[in-house]
Design a protein around this motif. Structure first.
Motif, PDB file in Angstrom:
ATOM      1  N   ALA A   1       5.781   0.108   4.906  1.00 12.82           N
ATOM      2  CA  ALA A   1       4.990  -1.099   4.657  1.00 12.82           C
ATOM      3  C   ALA A   1       4.322  -1.073   3.287  1.00 12.82           C
ATOM      4  N   SER A   2       3.924   0.098   2.832  1.00  8.18           N
ATOM      5  CA  SER A   2       3.252   0.218   1.534  1.00  8.18           C
ATOM      6  C   SER A   2       4.229   0.355   0.375  1.00  8.18           C
ATOM      7  N   GLU A   3       5.519   0.486   0.702  1.00  4.41           N
ATOM      8  CA  GLU A   3       6.578   0.622  -0.311  1.00  4.41           C
ATOM      9  C   GLU A   3       6.313   1.802  -1.253  1.00  4.41           C
TER      10      GLU A   3
ATOM     11  N   THR B   1      -8.122  -1.983  11.089  1.00  2.25           N
ATOM     12  CA  THR B   1      -7.285  -2.549  12.157  1.00  2.25           C
ATOM     13  C   THR B   1      -7.930  -2.441  13.535  1.00  2.25           C
TER      14      THR B   1
ATOM     15  N   MET C   1       0.661  -2.730  11.063  1.00  6.46           N
ATOM     16  CA  MET C   1       0.819  -2.743   9.602  1.00  6.46           C
ATOM     17  C   MET C   1       0.978  -4.148   9.025  1.00  6.46           C
ATOM     18  N   THR C   2       1.472  -5.077   9.812  1.00  5.24           N
ATOM     19  CA  THR C   2       1.794  -6.406   9.263  1.00  5.24           C
ATOM     20  C   THR C   2       0.563  -7.204   8.856  1.00  5.24           C
ATOM     21  N   ASP C   3      -0.578  -6.933   9.467  1.00  2.00           N
ATOM     22  CA  ASP C   3      -1.787  -7.703   9.183  1.00  2.00           C
ATOM     23  C   ASP C   3      -2.755  -7.002   8.226  1.00  2.00           C
TER      24      ASP C   3
ATOM     25  N   THR D   1       6.064   4.155   9.395  1.00  5.40           N
ATOM     26  CA  THR D   1       5.890   2.701   9.253  1.00  5.40           C
ATOM     27  C   THR D   1       4.917   2.365   8.122  1.00  5.40           C
TER      28      THR D   1
ATOM     29  N   LEU E   1      -3.145  -0.693   2.529  1.00  3.81           N
ATOM     30  CA  LEU E   1      -1.920   0.056   2.811  1.00  3.81           C
ATOM     31  C   LEU E   1      -1.642   1.078   1.715  1.00  3.81           C
TER      32      LEU E   1
ATOM     33  N   SER F   1      -2.368  -5.342   1.335  1.00  2.00           N
ATOM     34  CA  SER F   1      -1.541  -4.376   0.614  1.00  2.00           C
ATOM     35  C   SER F   1      -2.378  -3.276  -0.043  1.00  2.00           C
TER      36      SER F   1
ATOM     37  N   THR G   1       1.910  -0.087  14.883  1.00  2.00           N
ATOM     38  CA  THR G   1       2.268  -1.479  15.178  1.00  2.00           C
ATOM     39  C   THR G   1       1.347  -2.493  14.509  1.00  2.00           C
TER      40      THR G   1
END
Length: 495
Positions: A254-256, A175, A187-189, A250, A195, A192, A185
Motif C-alpha cells: 500500500a505504501s509502495e 485506524t 490500509m485503504t482508508d 499489505t 502509510l 499516504s 485490512t
C-alpha cells in the motif's frame, strides 16, 4: 580473543581448582529435553495437518496458523540442535546454566512473536528477542569485550524496537485497529503520509535486526558470543526481519515501498560479498556472509515474494548453523594458500551458460516464477547465477574426471532446485491465508538498471577487480570492522 582463550585464562588463574572434576550445568539437560519436545510436537502437528491447518485465535491476543507452526518448527529445531551442541561444548563454563536458560527464553520469545496478533504483544516479543540475544552475546560477564559487545548490540536492538513501536502505534491509533489482522485490512482508508512513515519505520526495524547496511556493525561486533550463541544468532535472530515483513506485506504494497527494499537488499548483498573476501577470520567471514544472505532475503521481499524470503531464511538457518557449529574443524583443517585469479576458458564459459540457463528453466517450470516479464524474473536470474557459479566450481576442479564434470552439475542443480521448489511450494501452501505474500510487481526501468548494476558488481567481485582499486579496497575493509571496544580492548585486564 575467543571464548576458548578466555576460558583458558580463567582456568589458569584458578590453579588450586584445576584437579577438581568439572561440574556440569544442572539446567542443561532439562532445557535440551524441553526444546526437542517442542520441536517434535510442532513437526508432528505440521506433518499431520499440512494441507488443513486450522487458524486458531485467542481473542485479539494470539493467532496460530500454518505460518506460525512452520516458524515454530524451524526455530525449535535450530534451538534444540544448538542447545544440544552447547551441552557439551560449554561444559565447565561458569555461565553455562545462564546460557541455556537464555537460549530457551530466546526461543520462546520468537514463538511468541510469530503467534502475536495484538500489537502490544508483538512489540513486547520483539523487544524480548533483542534483550535475550544481547544477553547471549555478552553472556560472559567477566570478559570486558563481551560486556562492550552486549552494550553495543543492545543499542541497535532498542533502536529497532523504537522504529517498530512508532510505525505500528501510528498506524494502530489512526485506524483504531490494534491487531495484525485488523491492520492488514485497514490500509485503504489510511492517508499516504501515514502509510509511508509506518512503512519506513517497519523497514527500519527489519534492516536493523538483519544487520543490513548501514546497521551491519552490530553483527560484526557480536563475535564475543560463544559459538553456539553465534549459531543461534545467525540461524534464527537475524532472520526475524523476514517474519516481520511477511506479517506486514499489505502495508509495504500500500505504501509502495517495495522498490526501496529491493535496492537496500541488493546493495547490501553485493557489498557484503565484497567484504567477505577481505576477511581472514572465520567468524568474520561468516558474519559478512550472513549480511549478504540477509540482503538477498530483503531483496526478495522487495520483489513481492515474501514466501520466497521465508524459504530463504529457513535454508539459510540450516546452512549457517552448520557452518558455525563446524567452524572449529574448519580452523583446524585450513592451510594458508594463495588466491587464484578467476580464469575461464571459452568451452567452460559455454558449459556454465548452458547449465545456468537449464537451471533457470527448471526453476521456472517447477515454481511458475519467471514465466511473465515482472519482478519474478529476478528470482530466476539469481537461480541462473547460482547454478552457473556452482557449475564453474565443478568444472575447474582438477581432481574430477571429464565424465564427472559432465554428470555432476546437472545432478546437483536438478536435486537442489527440486528441493528448493518443493520447499517453495510447501511454504506457499502454509502461508496461503496471509494476504499478498506472493504478489509479483510490474517490472520497471529503475529495477532493470539496478539489476544490471547488481550483475556488474557481482562480476567485478568474482574477477577480483576491486583488488586493483586501493581506495575501494580500504573502504570495504573499514566497512567490515567491528566496534573497537569489542576487540581486545581489555586484554591486559583479563585477571
Amino acid at each position: 580473543m575467543t571464548l576458548e582463550t578466555n576460558l583458558e585464562v580463567n582456568s589458569s588463574q584458578n590453579t588450586s581448582n584445576k584437579n577438581q572434576p568439572i561440574k556440569k550445568s544442572m539446567v542443561s539437560r532439562p532445557v535440551i529435553v524441553i526444546l526437542w519436545l517442542l520441536f517434535a510436537s510442532n513437526l508432528g502437528y505440521l506433518v499431520l495437518n499440512f494441507f488443513s491447518i486450522p487458524e486458531l485465535t485467542f481473542g485479539d491476543i494470539f493467532r496460530i496458523n500454518g505460518f506460525t507452526i512452520l516458524i515454530w518448527t524451524t526455530v525449535t529445531f535450530f534451538s534444540a540442535i544448538v542447545s544440544s551442541y552447547a551441552g557439551n561444548y560449554l561444559t565447565g563454563f561458569r555461565f553455562h546454566s545462564r546460557f541455556m536458560m537464555l537460549c530457551l527464553a530466546f526461543t520462546l520469545s520468537v514463538m511468541l512473536l510469530v503467534a502475536s496478533n495484538h500489537v502490544g504483544v508483538l512489540l513486547f516479543s520483539w523487544l524480548m528477542m533483542g534483550i535475550f540475544m544481547s544477553q547471549l552475546i555478552g553472556v560472559d560477564k567477566n570478559w570486558g569485550e563481551a560486556r562492550e559487545a552486549l552494550k553495543f548490540t543492545q543499542k541497535y536492538f532498542f533502536t529497532g524496537t523504537l522504529f517498530l513501536t512508532v510505525g505500528l502505534l501510528l498506524l494502530a491509533f489512526y485506524t483504531e485497529q490494534f491487531t495484525v489482522t485488523g491492520l492488514s485490512t485497514a490500509m485503504t482508508d489510511v492517508p499516504s503520509w501515514i502509510l509511508m512513515i509506518s512503512a519506513f519505520c517497519i523497514i527500519g526495524a527489519a534492516i536493523v535486526q538483519s544487520a543490513i547496511y548501514p546497521f551491519h556493525r552490530w553483527l560484526l561486533s557480536a563475535m564475543t558470543a560463544p559459538t553456539p550463541a553465534s549459531a543461534l544468532m545467525h540461524a534464527g535472530f537475524v532472520n526475524g526481519a523476514g517474519i516481520l515483513l511477511a506479517l506486514f506485506a499489505t502495508l509495504l504494497f500500500a505504501s509502495e515501498t517495495l522498490t526501496i527494499l529491493f535496492f537496500i537488499g541488493g546493495f547490501t548483498a553485493i557489498v557484503a560479498q565484497f567484504t567477505k573476501l577481505l576477511q581472514v577470520n572465520v567468524k568474520q567471514k561468516l558474519g559478512c556472509s550472513t549480511i549478504a544472505q540477509m540482503g538477498f532475503m530483503i531483496m526478495q521481499c522487495g520483489l513481492g515474494f515474501f514466501n520466497a524470503a521465508v524459504v530463504h531464511l529457513i535454508l539459510h538457518g540450516f546452512y549457517k548453523a552448520y557452518l558455525f557449529l563446524s567452524s572449529g574443524e574448519e580452523i583446524a583443517q585450513t592451510r594458508p594458500k594463495n588466491s587464484k585469479e578467476l580464469k575461464i576458458k571459452p568451452l567452460q564459459a559455454i558449459v556454465v551458460l548452458l547449465f545456468g540457463g537449464l537451471g533457470a528453466y527448471l526453476f521456472t517450470i517447477w515454481t511458475g516464477k519467471g514465466m511473465v516479464l515482472d519482478s519474478s524474473i529476478f528470482l530466476t536470474l539469481i537461480v541462473a547465477i547460482t547454478v552457473g557459479q556452482a557449475t564453474y566450481n565443478i568444472i575447474k576442479e582438477q581432481s574430477l574426471s571429464i565424465i564427472q564434470k559432465i554428470i555432476a552439475p546437472p545432478v546437483l542443480f536438478i536435486a537442489g532446485i527440486g528441493i528448493y521448489a518443493l520447499m517453495y511450494n510447501g511454504v506457499t501452501v502454509l502461508m496461503a491465508d496471509m494476504p499478498m505474500i506472493a504478489q509479483a510487481i510490474p517490472l520497471t526501468w529503475v529495477q532493470i538498471i539496478f539489476g544490471i548494476i547488481f550483475l556488474l558488481g557481482f562480476f567485478i567481485m568474482k574477477l577480483g577487480v576491486y583488488k586493483k582499486i586501493p581506495w575501494l579496497y580500504v573502504k570495504l575493509m573499514n566497512l567490515s570492522q567491528p566496534h573497537k571496544n569489542s576487540v581486545l580492548m581489555y586484554k591486559s585486564k583479563s585477571k
